[in-house]
Design a protein around this motif. Structure first.
Motif, PDB file in Angstrom:
ATOM      1  N   ARG A   7      16.310  -0.633 -11.392  1.00 29.70           N
ATOM      2  CA  ARG A   7      15.294  -0.890 -10.372  1.00 29.70           C
ATOM      3  C   ARG A   7      14.980   0.427  -9.672  1.00 29.70           C
ATOM      4  O   ARG A   7      15.884   1.123  -9.217  1.00 29.70           O
ATOM      5  CB  ARG A   7      15.811  -1.912  -9.361  1.00 29.70           C
ATOM      6  CG  ARG A   7      14.768  -2.321  -8.334  1.00 29.70           C
ATOM      7  CD  ARG A   7      15.311  -3.381  -7.397  1.00 29.70           C
ATOM      8  NE  ARG A   7      15.564  -4.604  -8.134  1.00 29.70           N
ATOM      9  CZ  ARG A   7      16.221  -5.644  -7.643  1.00 29.70           C
ATOM     10  NH1 ARG A   7      16.685  -5.614  -6.403  1.00 29.70           N
ATOM     11  NH2 ARG A   7      16.423  -6.710  -8.372  1.00 29.70           N
ATOM     12  N   PHE A   8      13.696   0.756  -9.609  1.00 32.77           N
ATOM     13  CA  PHE A   8      13.256   1.988  -8.959  1.00 32.77           C
ATOM     14  C   PHE A   8      12.251   1.656  -7.869  1.00 32.77           C
ATOM     15  O   PHE A   8      11.432   0.749  -8.009  1.00 32.77           O
ATOM     16  CB  PHE A   8      12.578   2.934  -9.970  1.00 32.77           C
ATOM     17  CG  PHE A   8      13.538   3.582 -10.913  1.00 32.77           C
ATOM     18  CD1 PHE A   8      14.125   4.801 -10.609  1.00 32.77           C
ATOM     19  CD2 PHE A   8      13.871   2.971 -12.107  1.00 32.77           C
ATOM     20  CE1 PHE A   8      15.024   5.400 -11.475  1.00 32.77           C
ATOM     21  CE2 PHE A   8      14.774   3.565 -12.988  1.00 32.77           C
ATOM     22  CZ  PHE A   8      15.347   4.777 -12.670  1.00 32.77           C
ATOM     23  N   THR A   9      12.304   2.430  -6.790  1.00 29.74           N
ATOM     24  CA  THR A   9      11.319   2.326  -5.724  1.00 29.74           C
ATOM     25  C   THR A   9      10.578   3.643  -5.630  1.00 29.74           C
ATOM     26  O   THR A   9      11.187   4.707  -5.655  1.00 29.74           O
ATOM     27  CB  THR A   9      11.974   1.973  -4.373  1.00 29.74           C
ATOM     28  OG1 THR A   9      12.612   0.699  -4.495  1.00 29.74           O
ATOM     29  CG2 THR A   9      10.949   1.918  -3.245  1.00 29.74           C
ATOM     30  N   LEU A  10       9.250   3.517  -5.562  1.00 27.41           N
ATOM     31  CA  LEU A  10       8.379   4.675  -5.410  1.00 27.41           C
ATOM     32  C   LEU A  10       7.610   4.511  -4.114  1.00 27.41           C
ATOM     33  O   LEU A  10       7.271   3.387  -3.730  1.00 27.41           O
ATOM     34  CB  LEU A  10       7.391   4.784  -6.583  1.00 27.41           C
ATOM     35  CG  LEU A  10       7.997   5.011  -7.962  1.00 27.41           C
ATOM     36  CD1 LEU A  10       8.366   3.710  -8.636  1.00 27.41           C
ATOM     37  CD2 LEU A  10       7.002   5.765  -8.820  1.00 27.41           C
ATOM     38  N   ASN A  11       7.337   5.605  -3.441  1.00 23.33           N
ATOM     39  CA  ASN A  11       6.520   5.583  -2.235  1.00 23.33           C
ATOM     40  C   ASN A  11       5.224   6.325  -2.496  1.00 23.33           C
ATOM     41  O   ASN A  11       5.209   7.339  -3.202  1.00 23.33           O
ATOM     42  CB  ASN A  11       7.238   6.226  -1.048  1.00 23.33           C
ATOM     43  CG  ASN A  11       8.313   5.333  -0.483  1.00 23.33           C
ATOM     44  OD1 ASN A  11       8.396   4.144  -0.808  1.00 23.33           O
ATOM     45  ND2 ASN A  11       9.146   5.879   0.373  1.00 23.33           N
ATOM     46  N   SER A  12       4.167   5.828  -1.905  1.00 23.29           N
ATOM     47  CA  SER A  12       2.872   6.469  -2.047  1.00 23.29           C
ATOM     48  C   SER A  12       2.837   7.761  -1.228  1.00 23.29           C
ATOM     49  O   SER A  12       3.316   7.791  -0.104  1.00 23.29           O
ATOM     50  CB  SER A  12       1.766   5.534  -1.570  1.00 23.29           C
ATOM     51  OG  SER A  12       0.529   6.191  -1.556  1.00 23.29           O
ATOM     52  N   ALA A  61       0.818  -1.212   0.000  1.00 14.49           N
ATOM     53  CA  ALA A  61       0.000   0.000   0.000  1.00 14.49           C
ATOM     54  C   ALA A  61       0.854   1.265   0.000  1.00 14.49           C
ATOM     55  O   ALA A  61       0.416   2.318  -0.459  1.00 14.49           O
ATOM     56  CB  ALA A  61      -0.936   0.001   1.206  1.00 14.49           C
ATOM     57  N   SER A  62       2.092   1.175   0.481  1.00 12.17           N
ATOM     58  CA  SER A  62       2.914   2.381   0.589  1.00 12.17           C
ATOM     59  C   SER A  62       4.194   2.361  -0.242  1.00 12.17           C
ATOM     60  O   SER A  62       4.876   3.370  -0.332  1.00 12.17           O
ATOM     61  CB  SER A  62       3.282   2.619   2.055  1.00 12.17           C
ATOM     62  OG  SER A  62       4.011   1.512   2.545  1.00 12.17           O
ATOM     63  N   SER A  63       4.532   1.227  -0.849  1.00  8.32           N
ATOM     64  CA  SER A  63       5.790   1.135  -1.589  1.00  8.32           C
ATOM     65  C   SER A  63       5.642   0.285  -2.851  1.00  8.32           C
ATOM     66  O   SER A  63       4.979  -0.750  -2.833  1.00  8.32           O
ATOM     67  CB  SER A  63       6.864   0.521  -0.676  1.00  8.32           C
ATOM     68  OG  SER A  63       8.087   0.398  -1.365  1.00  8.32           O
ATOM     69  N   LEU A  64       6.273   0.746  -3.921  1.00 10.44           N
ATOM     70  CA  LEU A  64       6.269   0.037  -5.203  1.00 10.44           C
ATOM     71  C   LEU A  64       7.711  -0.041  -5.694  1.00 10.44           C
ATOM     72  O   LEU A  64       8.372   0.979  -5.835  1.00 10.44           O
ATOM     73  CB  LEU A  64       5.410   0.793  -6.230  1.00 10.44           C
ATOM     74  CG  LEU A  64       5.538   0.384  -7.698  1.00 10.44           C
ATOM     75  CD1 LEU A  64       5.067  -1.058  -7.919  1.00 10.44           C
ATOM     76  CD2 LEU A  64       4.748   1.343  -8.583  1.00 10.44           C
ATOM     77  N   THR A  65       8.196  -1.251  -5.910  1.00 14.70           N
ATOM     78  CA  THR A  65       9.519  -1.445  -6.487  1.00 14.70           C
ATOM     79  C   THR A  65       9.336  -2.144  -7.826  1.00 14.70           C
ATOM     80  O   THR A  65       8.695  -3.201  -7.896  1.00 14.70           O
ATOM     81  CB  THR A  65      10.442  -2.276  -5.576  1.00 14.70           C
ATOM     82  OG1 THR A  65      10.568  -1.591  -4.324  1.00 14.70           O
ATOM     83  CG2 THR A  65      11.822  -2.448  -6.188  1.00 14.70           C
ATOM     84  N   VAL A  66       9.886  -1.515  -8.870  1.00 13.19           N
ATOM     85  CA  VAL A  66       9.763  -2.046 -10.226  1.00 13.19           C
ATOM     86  C   VAL A  66      11.155  -2.157 -10.846  1.00 13.19           C
ATOM     87  O   VAL A  66      12.081  -1.451 -10.442  1.00 13.19           O
ATOM     88  CB  VAL A  66       8.853  -1.161 -11.109  1.00 13.19           C
ATOM     89  CG1 VAL A  66       7.409  -1.213 -10.632  1.00 13.19           C
ATOM     90  CG2 VAL A  66       9.350   0.276 -11.156  1.00 13.19           C
ATOM     91  N   GLU A  67      11.260  -3.052 -11.831  1.00 12.09           N
ATOM     92  CA  GLU A  67      12.553  -3.242 -12.488  1.00 12.09           C
ATOM     93  C   GLU A  67      12.348  -3.341 -13.992  1.00 12.09           C
ATOM     94  O   GLU A  67      11.429  -4.005 -14.463  1.00 12.09           O
ATOM     95  CB  GLU A  67      13.219  -4.511 -11.961  1.00 12.09           C
ATOM     96  CG  GLU A  67      14.662  -4.650 -12.359  1.00 12.09           C
ATOM     97  CD  GLU A  67      15.424  -5.649 -11.487  1.00 12.09           C
ATOM     98  OE1 GLU A  67      16.551  -5.978 -11.861  1.00 12.09           O
ATOM     99  OE2 GLU A  67      14.891  -6.081 -10.443  1.00 12.09           O
ATOM    100  N   TYR A  68      13.222  -2.649 -14.726  1.00  8.70           N
ATOM    101  CA  TYR A  68      13.224  -2.714 -16.184  1.00  8.70           C
ATOM    102  C   TYR A  68      14.445  -3.518 -16.615  1.00  8.70           C
ATOM    103  O   TYR A  68      15.573  -3.191 -16.254  1.00  8.70           O
ATOM    104  CB  TYR A  68      13.284  -1.318 -16.815  1.00  8.70           C
ATOM    105  CG  TYR A  68      13.432  -1.379 -18.305  1.00  8.70           C
ATOM    106  CD1 TYR A  68      12.349  -1.707 -19.112  1.00  8.70           C
ATOM    107  CD2 TYR A  68      14.665  -1.149 -18.914  1.00  8.70           C
ATOM    108  CE1 TYR A  68      12.486  -1.795 -20.492  1.00  8.70           C
ATOM    109  CE2 TYR A  68      14.804  -1.229 -20.289  1.00  8.70           C
ATOM    110  CZ  TYR A  68      13.713  -1.566 -21.065  1.00  8.70           C
ATOM    111  OH  TYR A  68      13.852  -1.665 -22.419  1.00  8.70           O
TER     112      TYR A  68
END
Length: 162
Positions: A154-159, A137-144
């Motif tokens: 790899r990037f991490t985004l926070n809500s 719910a508060s963190s998204l980690t994605v990788e290209y």
């Protein structure tokens, strides 16, 4: 005879009363619900990492990436509508005072089967297919993953919204 009648009536009443209630089963949130919330949800990139030939760089805060601060604080808003609308907007600092608050309106696409989501990322100024490494719910980690070399971003985004 009364004893036999009681033995039949009591289980019958329990069955009738118990059979009328619907069992409540929790419905787990899907990737899209976590990503967008019920209406829309806003995210900000907080860190990145480069993986090259299996060797990972340290996790680096996006503010220390060398990318202009007017970009590192930009926001992504994922909408929970049929169009899967996505907006990229200026954060606290604009690159120029005449920049519009919302500078990209696009869409996002999610494939649950392989946990990929495609969306525009301001830091890279492009739309990429990302593999979801972690989503809460508060963190998204994605990788290209690059196709022609053994490397990935790899990037991490926070809500920023609940």
């Amino acid at each position: 005879m009364r004893q036999l009648l009681r033995l039949l009536i009591i289980p019958g009443i329990v069955w009738v009363l118990g059979g009328c209630t619907e069992k409540l089963e929790p419905k787990p949130a899907t990737y899209s619900q976590i990503l967008t919330g019920t209406d829309k949800k806003t995210w900000r990139t907080v860190s990145f990492q480069i993986i090259d030939d299996g060797q990972a760089s340290p996790v680096t805060p996006i503010t220390q990436s060398g990318v202009d601060n007017c970009i590192t604080d930009d926001l992504l808003t994922f909408y929970a509508n049929a169009e899967h609308k996505l907006e990229a907007s200026e954060g606290a600092s604009k690159c120029t005072s005449t920049d519009p608050d919302i500078y990209v309106t696009d869409s996002w696409a999610l494939v649950n089967a392989n946990a990929t989501v495609e969306f525009y990322l301001p830091v890279l100024n492009g739309k990429y297919p990302w593999t979801i490494k972690n989503l809460t719910a508060s963190s998204l980690t994605v990788e290209y993953y690059f196709q022609d070399i053994n490397a990935s971003y790899r990037f991490t985004l926070n809500s920023t919204t609940k």
